[in-house]
Design an enzyme around this catalytic site. Sequence first.
Site, PDB file in Angstrom:
ATOM      1  NE  ARG A 122     -29.953  24.816   6.276  1.00  0.00           N
ATOM      2  CZ  ARG A 122     -30.442  25.928   6.910  1.00  0.00           C
ATOM      3  NH1 ARG A 122     -30.407  26.064   8.354  1.00  0.00           N
ATOM      4  NH2 ARG A 122     -30.313  26.932   6.124  1.00  0.00           N
ATOM      5  CD  GLU A 124     -36.608  20.822  10.463  1.00  0.00           C
ATOM      6  OE1 GLU A 124     -37.113  22.090  10.159  1.00  0.00           O
ATOM      7  OE2 GLU A 124     -35.687  21.111  11.083  1.00  0.00           O
ATOM      8  CG  HIS A 142     -36.047  25.189  11.659  1.00  0.00           C
ATOM      9  ND1 HIS A 142     -35.713  24.143  10.444  1.00  0.00           N
ATOM     10  CD2 HIS A 142     -35.201  26.338  11.522  1.00  0.00           C
ATOM     11  CE1 HIS A 142     -34.728  24.922   9.774  1.00  0.00           C
ATOM     12  NE2 HIS A 142     -34.566  26.116  10.376  1.00  0.00           N
TER      13      HIS A 142
END
Length: 212
Positions: A128, A157, A176
């Site tokens: 994370r 993000e 990601h």
Amino acid sequence: MILLLLASAKKFCVLERMVQRGEWDYAITKPSDTIHGKTLGLVGCGNIARAVARKAKVFDMDIIGCDPGVTEQEVAKYGIHLLPQEKVLQDSDFLSLHAPLNRYTKHMINRETLSQMKPGAILINTARGPLVDEQALREAVLSGHLAGAALDVLNEEPVRPDAPLLGQEQIILTPHCAWYSETAMHTLLKSAAEEVVRALRGEPLFHPVSHN
């Protein structure tokens, strides 16, 4: 995660950009080293970290980890030796984050913990984004204390144009996507549908979520 480890250790992105510019000189990556026999530290030793440990053993890496929620007996069969967090930071050539994000772990990688890391180490985060204080990481890399970093997750993000980790040759950033493959997507959708069916039938769930 293993891909990011290899890419950061061998400075793959630096080499690729150099060749794209029409240049040809591996010396641009000096100093770099093999991962064989190096120490991989895992912050968090759940299922993903254990899978990483199995793969890292192929490269004959020493695996250490810290996680207050597991015992040495649980992780020993994966080749993980549990140590206090401070010792993991001090001894790891590569430090990989696998902790959940909560009020206790937000920015757990900060100026203080970064200063405890081995000089020349590389930080990898596929867990994370907010586990890491990005400004502190930028400073640690630019100062030369860390050799680099590789992150698949960021504090915000999609990435902001003024994000502190952008534009740094020693820092690899990906969007990601470490989890993604067509096979993984199919498995994710299939397992979610199967879990719904189990719930509707009143059967025990494989992946229950607690709201406590």
